[in-house]
Scaffold this motif. Structure first.
Motif, PDB file in Angstrom:
ATOM      1  N   LEU A 194       0.825  -1.420  -0.187  1.00 56.15           N
ATOM      2  CA  LEU A 194       0.209   0.038   0.335  1.00 56.15           C
ATOM      3  C   LEU A 194       1.204   1.019  -0.002  1.00 56.15           C
ATOM      4  CD1 LEU A 194      -2.729  -0.809   2.350  1.00 56.15           C
ATOM      5  CD2 LEU A 194      -3.153  -0.120  -0.093  1.00 56.15           C
ATOM      6  N   ALA A 195       2.139   1.135   0.722  1.00 53.66           N
ATOM      7  CA  ALA A 195       3.176   1.971   0.856  1.00 53.66           C
ATOM      8  C   ALA A 195       3.743   2.924   0.013  1.00 53.66           C
ATOM      9  CB  ALA A 195       4.016   2.090   2.116  1.00 53.66           C
ATOM     10  N   ARG A 196       4.018   1.561  -1.243  1.00 51.60           N
ATOM     11  CA  ARG A 196       4.766   1.879  -2.109  1.00 51.60           C
ATOM     12  C   ARG A 196       3.703   2.382  -3.212  1.00 51.60           C
ATOM     13  NH1 ARG A 196       9.263  -0.420  -3.927  1.00 51.60           N
ATOM     14  NH2 ARG A 196       9.782   1.180  -5.160  1.00 51.60           N
ATOM     15  N   ALA A 197       2.535   1.359  -3.692  1.00 54.06           N
ATOM     16  CA  ALA A 197       1.798   1.907  -4.961  1.00 54.06           C
ATOM     17  C   ALA A 197       1.176   2.934  -4.502  1.00 54.06           C
ATOM     18  CB  ALA A 197       0.156   1.026  -4.268  1.00 54.06           C
ATOM     19  N   LEU A 198       0.541   3.677  -2.821  1.00 51.87           N
ATOM     20  CA  LEU A 198      -0.367   5.136  -2.958  1.00 51.87           C
ATOM     21  C   LEU A 198       1.096   6.277  -3.064  1.00 51.87           C
ATOM     22  CD1 LEU A 198      -2.589   3.830   0.311  1.00 51.87           C
ATOM     23  CD2 LEU A 198      -3.059   4.695  -2.208  1.00 51.87           C
ATOM     24  N   ARG A 199       2.078   6.017  -2.800  1.00 51.23           N
ATOM     25  CA  ARG A 199       2.952   6.808  -2.270  1.00 51.23           C
ATOM     26  C   ARG A 199       2.783   7.926  -1.549  1.00 51.23           C
ATOM     27  NH1 ARG A 199       2.258   5.339  -7.862  1.00 51.23           N
ATOM     28  NH2 ARG A 199       4.757   4.005  -8.672  1.00 51.23           N
ATOM     29  N   PRO A 200       2.376   7.238  -0.770  1.00 50.96           N
ATOM     30  CA  PRO A 200       2.144   8.529   0.830  1.00 50.96           C
ATOM     31  C   PRO A 200       3.593   9.527   1.555  1.00 50.96           C
ATOM     32  CG  PRO A 200       2.176   6.453   1.852  1.00 50.96           C
ATOM     33  CD  PRO A 200       2.386   6.479   0.071  1.00 50.96           C
ATOM     34  N   GLN A 201       3.276  10.692   1.546  1.00 45.97           N
ATOM     35  CA  GLN A 201       4.535  11.724   1.930  1.00 45.97           C
ATOM     36  C   GLN A 201       4.759  11.157   3.106  1.00 45.97           C
ATOM     37  OE1 GLN A 201       6.682  13.697  -0.061  1.00 45.97           O
ATOM     38  NE2 GLN A 201       6.323  11.965  -1.324  1.00 45.97           N
ATOM     39  N   ARG A 202       3.900  11.450   3.931  1.00 47.16           N
ATOM     40  CA  ARG A 202       3.275  11.045   5.544  1.00 47.16           C
ATOM     41  C   ARG A 202       2.492   9.962   6.073  1.00 47.16           C
ATOM     42  NH1 ARG A 202       2.148  15.876   5.312  1.00 47.16           N
ATOM     43  NH2 ARG A 202       4.243  16.192   5.460  1.00 47.16           N
ATOM     44  N   VAL A 203       2.809   9.382   6.818  1.00 45.36           N
ATOM     45  CA  VAL A 203       2.531   8.019   7.755  1.00 45.36           C
ATOM     46  C   VAL A 203       2.648   8.691   8.725  1.00 45.36           C
ATOM     47  CG1 VAL A 203       2.764   5.499   8.023  1.00 45.36           C
ATOM     48  CG2 VAL A 203       2.769   6.414   5.294  1.00 45.36           C
ATOM     49  N   VAL A 210       5.585  -2.621  12.128  1.00 44.52           N
ATOM     50  CA  VAL A 210       4.993  -1.697  11.438  1.00 44.52           C
ATOM     51  C   VAL A 210       5.250  -1.062  10.664  1.00 44.52           C
ATOM     52  CG1 VAL A 210       2.222  -0.558  10.950  1.00 44.52           C
ATOM     53  CG2 VAL A 210       2.620  -3.664  12.162  1.00 44.52           C
ATOM     54  N   PRO A 211       5.995   0.378  11.515  1.00 46.76           N
ATOM     55  CA  PRO A 211       6.461   1.646  10.963  1.00 46.76           C
ATOM     56  C   PRO A 211       7.916   1.174  10.277  1.00 46.76           C
ATOM     57  CG  PRO A 211       6.898   1.259  13.784  1.00 46.76           C
ATOM     58  CD  PRO A 211       5.667   0.035  13.336  1.00 46.76           C
ATOM     59  N   ILE A 212       8.256   0.322  10.708  1.00 41.53           N
ATOM     60  CA  ILE A 212       9.790  -0.139  10.494  1.00 41.53           C
ATOM     61  C   ILE A 212       9.549  -0.444   8.726  1.00 41.53           C
ATOM     62  CG2 ILE A 212      11.129  -2.268   9.777  1.00 41.53           C
ATOM     63  CD1 ILE A 212      11.778  -1.709  13.136  1.00 41.53           C
ATOM     64  N   VAL A 213       8.489  -1.550   8.209  1.00 39.67           N
ATOM     65  CA  VAL A 213       8.360  -1.920   7.158  1.00 39.67           C
ATOM     66  C   VAL A 213       7.505  -1.130   6.049  1.00 39.67           C
ATOM     67  CG1 VAL A 213       6.694  -3.268   5.758  1.00 39.67           C
ATOM     68  CG2 VAL A 213       7.602  -3.886   8.116  1.00 39.67           C
ATOM     69  N   LEU A 214       6.754   0.552   6.677  1.00 47.54           N
ATOM     70  CA  LEU A 214       6.374   1.179   5.973  1.00 47.54           C
ATOM     71  C   LEU A 214       7.100   2.530   5.851  1.00 47.54           C
ATOM     72  CD1 LEU A 214       2.834   1.822   8.051  1.00 47.54           C
ATOM     73  CD2 LEU A 214       3.022   0.969   5.657  1.00 47.54           C
ATOM     74  N   ALA A 215       8.130   2.499   6.468  1.00 49.45           N
ATOM     75  CA  ALA A 215       8.636   3.343   6.451  1.00 49.45           C
ATOM     76  C   ALA A 215      10.057   3.064   5.930  1.00 49.45           C
ATOM     77  CB  ALA A 215       9.841   3.577   8.004  1.00 49.45           C
ATOM     78  N   ARG A 216      10.305   1.535   5.505  1.00 42.62           N
ATOM     79  CA  ARG A 216      10.725   1.411   4.037  1.00 42.62           C
ATOM     80  C   ARG A 216      10.201   1.336   3.014  1.00 42.62           C
ATOM     81  NH1 ARG A 216      15.868  -2.459   2.220  1.00 42.62           N
ATOM     82  NH2 ARG A 216      15.505  -2.725   0.112  1.00 42.62           N
ATOM     83  N   ALA A 217       9.126   0.479   3.056  1.00 44.05           N
ATOM     84  CA  ALA A 217       8.529   1.479   1.106  1.00 44.05           C
ATOM     85  C   ALA A 217       8.469   2.919   1.036  1.00 44.05           C
ATOM     86  CB  ALA A 217       7.186   0.656   1.814  1.00 44.05           C
ATOM     87  N   LEU A 218       8.106   3.583   1.992  1.00 40.36           N
ATOM     88  CA  LEU A 218       8.419   5.163   2.043  1.00 40.36           C
ATOM     89  C   LEU A 218       9.795   5.330   1.323  1.00 40.36           C
ATOM     90  CD1 LEU A 218       6.656   7.056   4.676  1.00 40.36           C
ATOM     91  CD2 LEU A 218       5.730   5.800   2.310  1.00 40.36           C
ATOM     92  N   ALA A 219      11.081   4.760   1.325  1.00 37.02           N
ATOM     93  CA  ALA A 219      12.221   5.037   1.584  1.00 37.02           C
ATOM     94  C   ALA A 219      12.661   4.323   0.352  1.00 37.02           C
ATOM     95  CB  ALA A 219      13.758   4.852   2.656  1.00 37.02           C
ATOM     96  N   ASP A 220      11.342   3.656  -0.619  1.00 35.77           N
ATOM     97  CA  ASP A 220      12.137   3.259  -1.416  1.00 35.77           C
ATOM     98  C   ASP A 220      11.358   3.926  -2.231  1.00 35.77           C
ATOM     99  OD1 ASP A 220      13.494   0.875  -0.464  1.00 35.77           O
ATOM    100  OD2 ASP A 220      12.145  -0.849  -0.411  1.00 35.77           O
ATOM    101  N   ASN A 221      11.014   4.290  -2.431  1.00 38.35           N
ATOM    102  CA  ASN A 221       9.236   5.572  -3.605  1.00 38.35           C
ATOM    103  C   ASN A 221      10.398   5.761  -3.454  1.00 38.35           C
ATOM    104  OD1 ASN A 221       7.326   3.793  -3.615  1.00 38.35           O
ATOM    105  ND2 ASN A 221       6.061   4.613  -1.530  1.00 38.35           N
TER     106      ASN A 221
END
Ligand SMILES: C[S@@+](CC[C@H](N)C(=O)[O-])C[C@H]1O[C@@H](n2cnc3c(N)ncnc32)[C@H](O)[C@@H]1O
Length: 213
Positions: free
Chosen positions: A37-46, A56-67
């Motif tokens: 979801l974080a890769r597909a939606l590309r949110p700047q802020r979670v 959970v924060p680590i997996v989401l942070a990694r996704a944001l960093a990969d965008n």
């Protein structure tokens, strides 16, 4: 990516709390959904409310960093289970070592966080993850505290949301009933919302406004 997952899941604490993680095959379980979801939606802020050891924060942070857009995770946890989130330097080192330096931790309950300038300035939240105290009342509080800060159509993810059970995580003398599922039932009656349960592991519910494409 696989190397990072293997490193993360080598820590047994990152395989706990009912996200369906499995080290043998580098399986993030429900974490794939958080990541996707974080890769597909590309949110700047979670925003993430509550976590045992930060899966959970680590997996989401990694996704944001990969965008390529990057992004930040605002993580709210008062450290009520034990001392894990109490020392800011240790918390920062933990996220750094987990490949998630883009997590900012706020040691506060949601009730305390809403009184801060950080909360007042917060806007355009692209994904909200609610995994704090698992009562009907607190799930409602967490949801309503951030509802008006969400981007149109942003998903809200509730963990431990599909069944009642007794938790003793705050101590044997502080057992309490998970009743997030009851709050989800009230959301289901709102015609403006889409509500999808995924009864995998300890369960996930995804909620978003229906009127946004
Ligand atoms: C460990 S996690 C996941 C819940 C767990 N599966 C259970 O059985 O309750 C819950 C986290 O929520 C945090 N928490 C408790 N009350 C909270 C509140 N009012 N606002 C924000 N976080 C809260 C706790 O500090 C804890 O780290």
């Amino acid at each position: 990516m696989r190397q990072w997952i293997d490193g993360l899941l080598a820590n047994s604490a990152m395989r706990q709390m009912g996200h369906g993680q499995r080290a043998e095959d580098g399986n993030l379980g429900l974490g794939w959904i958080y990541y996707a979801l974080a890769r597909a939606l590309r949110p700047q802020r979670v925003v993430v409310i509550g976590s045992w050891r930060g899966f959970v924060p680590i997996v989401l942070a990694r996704a944001l960093a990969d965008n390529v857009e990057g992004g930040q995770v605002v993580f709210i946890d008062p450290s009520l289970v034990d001392d894990f989130w109490k020392d800011p330097a240790a918390v920062a080192a933990h996220f750094e070592a987990s490949g998630a330096p883009n997590v900012t931790h706020h040691r506060a309950t949601t009730q305390q966080f809403v009184e801060t300038d950080v909360y007042r300035a917060l806007a355009d939240v692209g994904l909200l993850f609610i995994d704090g105290l698992h009562t009907h009342e607190q799930a409602r509080y967490d949801y309503e505290a951030f509802r008006d800060k969400l981007l149109p159509g942003a998903p809200v993810l509730f963990h431990d949301s599909v069944r009642q059970r007794t938790s003793r995580i705050y101590g044997p003398d502080k057992a309490y009933e998970h009743s997030v599922v009851d709050f989800i039932e009230t959301l289901r009656t709102d015609p403006d919302l889409q509500v999808l349960d995924l009864p995998l592991a300890d369960g996930l519910t995804v909620v978003r406004r229906r009127d946004v494409p």
